[in-house]
Design a protein around this motif. Structure first.
Motif, PDB file in Angstrom:
ATOM      1  N   SER A   1     -95.604 -67.353  -1.057  1.00  0.00           N
ATOM      2  CA  SER A   1     -96.888 -66.766  -0.684  1.00  0.00           C
ATOM      3  C   SER A   1     -96.746 -66.143   0.694  1.00  0.00           C
ATOM      4  CB  SER A   1     -97.973 -67.858  -0.658  1.00  0.00           C
ATOM      5  OG  SER A   1     -99.192 -67.352  -0.139  1.00  0.00           O
ATOM      6  N   TRP A   2     -97.149 -64.858   0.809  1.00  0.00           N
ATOM      7  CA  TRP A   2     -97.045 -64.221   2.127  1.00  0.00           C
ATOM      8  C   TRP A   2     -98.212 -63.274   2.374  1.00  0.00           C
ATOM      9  CZ3 TRP A   2     -95.315 -60.554  -1.395  1.00  0.00           C
ATOM     10  CH2 TRP A   2     -95.398 -59.221  -1.003  1.00  0.00           C
ATOM     11  N   TYR A   3     -98.455 -63.029   3.659  1.00  0.00           N
ATOM     12  CA  TYR A   3     -99.429 -62.018   4.080  1.00  0.00           C
ATOM     13  C   TYR A   3     -99.174 -61.696   5.546  1.00  0.00           C
ATOM     14  CZ  TYR A   3    -103.788 -59.677   5.342  1.00  0.00           C
ATOM     15  OH  TYR A   3    -104.707 -58.770   5.805  1.00  0.00           O
ATOM     16  N   GLU A   4     -98.891 -60.444   5.833  1.00  0.00           N
ATOM     17  CA  GLU A   4     -98.710 -59.950   7.192  1.00  0.00           C
ATOM     18  C   GLU A   4     -97.716 -60.814   7.993  1.00  0.00           C
ATOM     19  OE1 GLU A   4     -99.573 -56.807   7.284  1.00  0.00           O
ATOM     20  OE2 GLU A   4    -100.842 -56.972   9.064  1.00  0.00           O
ATOM     21  N   GLU A   5     -96.474 -60.799   7.548  1.00  0.00           N
ATOM     22  CA  GLU A   5     -95.437 -61.597   8.190  1.00  0.00           C
ATOM     23  C   GLU A   5     -94.370 -60.699   8.802  1.00  0.00           C
ATOM     24  OE1 GLU A   5     -95.867 -64.624   8.575  1.00  0.00           O
ATOM     25  OE2 GLU A   5     -97.133 -65.333   6.947  1.00  0.00           O
ATOM     26  N   PRO A   6     -93.710 -61.136   9.884  1.00  0.00           N
ATOM     27  CA  PRO A   6     -92.611 -60.351  10.457  1.00  0.00           C
ATOM     28  C   PRO A   6     -91.478 -60.216   9.440  1.00  0.00           C
ATOM     29  CG  PRO A   6     -93.334 -62.080  11.973  1.00  0.00           C
ATOM     30  CD  PRO A   6     -93.996 -62.360  10.654  1.00  0.00           C
ATOM     31  N   ALA A   7     -90.881 -59.053   9.387  1.00  0.00           N
ATOM     32  CA  ALA A   7     -89.793 -58.810   8.434  1.00  0.00           C
ATOM     33  C   ALA A   7     -88.650 -59.816   8.576  1.00  0.00           C
ATOM     34  CB  ALA A   7     -89.283 -57.377   8.582  1.00  0.00           C
ATOM     35  N   PRO A   8     -88.226 -60.180   9.792  1.00  0.00           N
ATOM     36  CA  PRO A   8     -87.148 -61.167   9.906  1.00  0.00           C
ATOM     37  C   PRO A   8     -87.506 -62.515   9.282  1.00  0.00           C
ATOM     38  CG  PRO A   8     -87.399 -59.985  11.974  1.00  0.00           C
ATOM     39  CD  PRO A   8     -88.575 -59.621  11.116  1.00  0.00           C
ATOM     40  N   TRP A   9     -88.769 -62.933   9.415  1.00  0.00           N
ATOM     41  CA  TRP A   9     -89.187 -64.194   8.802  1.00  0.00           C
ATOM     42  C   TRP A   9     -89.096 -64.102   7.283  1.00  0.00           C
ATOM     43  CZ3 TRP A   9     -93.904 -67.143  11.249  1.00  0.00           C
ATOM     44  CH2 TRP A   9     -93.560 -67.531  12.553  1.00  0.00           C
TER      45      TRP A   9
ATOM     46  N   HIS B   1     -84.560 -67.275  -9.289  1.00  0.00           N
ATOM     47  CA  HIS B   1     -85.517 -66.167  -9.336  1.00  0.00           C
ATOM     48  C   HIS B   1     -86.629 -66.457  -8.331  1.00  0.00           C
ATOM     49  CE1 HIS B   1     -87.199 -62.621 -11.456  1.00  0.00           C
ATOM     50  NE2 HIS B   1     -88.353 -63.109 -11.027  1.00  0.00           N
ATOM     51  N   LEU B   2     -87.220 -65.397  -7.819  1.00  0.00           N
ATOM     52  CA  LEU B   2     -88.293 -65.526  -6.829  1.00  0.00           C
ATOM     53  C   LEU B   2     -89.523 -64.751  -7.281  1.00  0.00           C
ATOM     54  CD1 LEU B   2     -89.373 -66.297  -3.996  1.00  0.00           C
ATOM     55  CD2 LEU B   2     -88.303 -64.193  -3.140  1.00  0.00           C
ATOM     56  N   ILE B   3     -90.677 -65.406  -7.216  1.00  0.00           N
ATOM     57  CA  ILE B   3     -91.963 -64.735  -7.422  1.00  0.00           C
ATOM     58  C   ILE B   3     -92.661 -64.720  -6.066  1.00  0.00           C
ATOM     59  CG2 ILE B   3     -94.210 -64.829  -8.555  1.00  0.00           C
ATOM     60  CD1 ILE B   3     -92.882 -66.255 -10.876  1.00  0.00           C
ATOM     61  N   ALA B   4     -92.840 -63.533  -5.499  1.00  0.00           N
ATOM     62  CA  ALA B   4     -93.455 -63.382  -4.180  1.00  0.00           C
ATOM     63  C   ALA B   4     -94.834 -62.754  -4.336  1.00  0.00           C
ATOM     64  CB  ALA B   4     -92.572 -62.521  -3.279  1.00  0.00           C
ATOM     65  N   VAL B   5     -95.844 -63.407  -3.771  1.00  0.00           N
ATOM     66  CA  VAL B   5     -97.228 -62.977  -3.973  1.00  0.00           C
ATOM     67  C   VAL B   5     -97.875 -62.666  -2.633  1.00  0.00           C
ATOM     68  CG1 VAL B   5     -99.455 -63.594  -4.973  1.00  0.00           C
ATOM     69  CG2 VAL B   5     -97.344 -64.410  -6.034  1.00  0.00           C
ATOM     70  N   ASP B   6     -98.368 -61.452  -2.503  1.00  0.00           N
ATOM     71  CA  ASP B   6     -98.979 -60.959  -1.269  1.00  0.00           C
ATOM     72  C   ASP B   6    -100.491 -61.197  -1.301  1.00  0.00           C
ATOM     73  OD1 ASP B   6     -99.285 -59.662   1.155  1.00  0.00           O
ATOM     74  OD2 ASP B   6     -99.221 -57.650   0.296  1.00  0.00           O
ATOM     75  N   GLY B   7    -101.122 -60.950  -0.163  1.00  0.00           N
ATOM     76  CA  GLY B   7    -102.579 -60.922  -0.111  1.00  0.00           C
ATOM     77  C   GLY B   7    -103.209 -62.054   0.670  1.00  0.00           C
TER      78      GLY B   7
END
Length: 231
Positions: A8-16, A30-36
């Motif tokens: 789960s991500w939202y507005e994170e630094p690219a290096p992180w 496998h990775l499921i990445a969910v924004d918002g």
């Protein structure tokens, strides 16, 4: 057996983001990445997605690490807040998981695996338990803390998030509800496999003062939107 990562991500630094994916790739297939953002997070309706450059960072990091990647970028905030977002991640993972065999690994983008012994996957494949906990390493201002955190779950049919963002359940064979992670004062959670030599670093204390203030505003409202009760 496969391990499917749920990020789960939202507005994170690219290096992180890149480091988080690299850490997950140490034992995920496998990775499921969910924004918002969550709907009650300040500014969520004005910016309901992070931007294509962050999704691209995740996709490139996964490709470089040699794991599959599915990215979901919504067009609106998560109106059910953190419960809705995490529940969607679990439901999405179950569309590609082998029930009862594969494992689901949930993390946020401010977390990174810094220690994963090479036999971790084999231990997961051999256990009869359906949930596993790792060591969360919380960095503070001059003082660190470590404690167990349940982040690994067998891909059980009907697994979901209920009541609060941290409550993970699955249907029981008797028609009841199995609690894999719950509130200790209300729920009786099932025993977990101890993978305490797997270390997950939590970096929330290293965020900017502005981002920490926004997070504090959101979490101050949790008691009104996340209420736990017996299951």
């Amino acid at each position: 057996m496969r391990v499917i990562g749920l990020l789960s991500w939202y507005e994170e630094p690219a290096p992180w983001l890149a480091e988080c994916v690299a850490g997950l790739a140490r034992f995920c297939d496998h990775l499921i990445a969910v924004d918002g953002p969550y709907a009650l997070f300040p500014g969520a309706t004005r910016k309901p997605a992070s931007g294509s450059e962050q999704a691209d960072t995740i996709a490139r990091a996964a490709a470089g690490a040699g794991i599959g990647c599915t990215i979901h970028v919504p067009r609106a905030p998560w109106w059910g807040n953190e419960v809705a977002k995490r529940d969607w991640m679990f439901r999405s993972a179950m569309t590609m998981a082998q029930p009862g065999v594969d494992w689901l690994l949930r993390v946020d983008a401010d977390e990174v695996f810094t220690q994963v012994p090479p036999d971790t996957r084999s231990i997961l494949a051999e256990t009869d338990l359906d949930v596993a906990e790792v060591t969360l390493w919380e960095r503070g201002d001059g003082q660190d803390s470590q404690f167990p955190l349940r982040v690994l779950f067998r891909a059980l049919p009907g697994i979901r998030i209920q009541q609060a963002h941290y409550v993970v359940t699955a249907p029981g064979l008797d028609g009841g509800t199995r609690v894999l992670v719950g509130n200790d004062t209300v729920h009786r959670a099932e025993p977990a496999l101890a993978l305490w030599d797997v270390r997950l670093e939590h970096r929330t204390g290293q965020r900017s003062a502005m981002r920490r203030a926004l997070k504090d505003q959101y979490y101050a409202r949790l008691p009104e939107i996340e209420q736990v009760r017996e299951l």
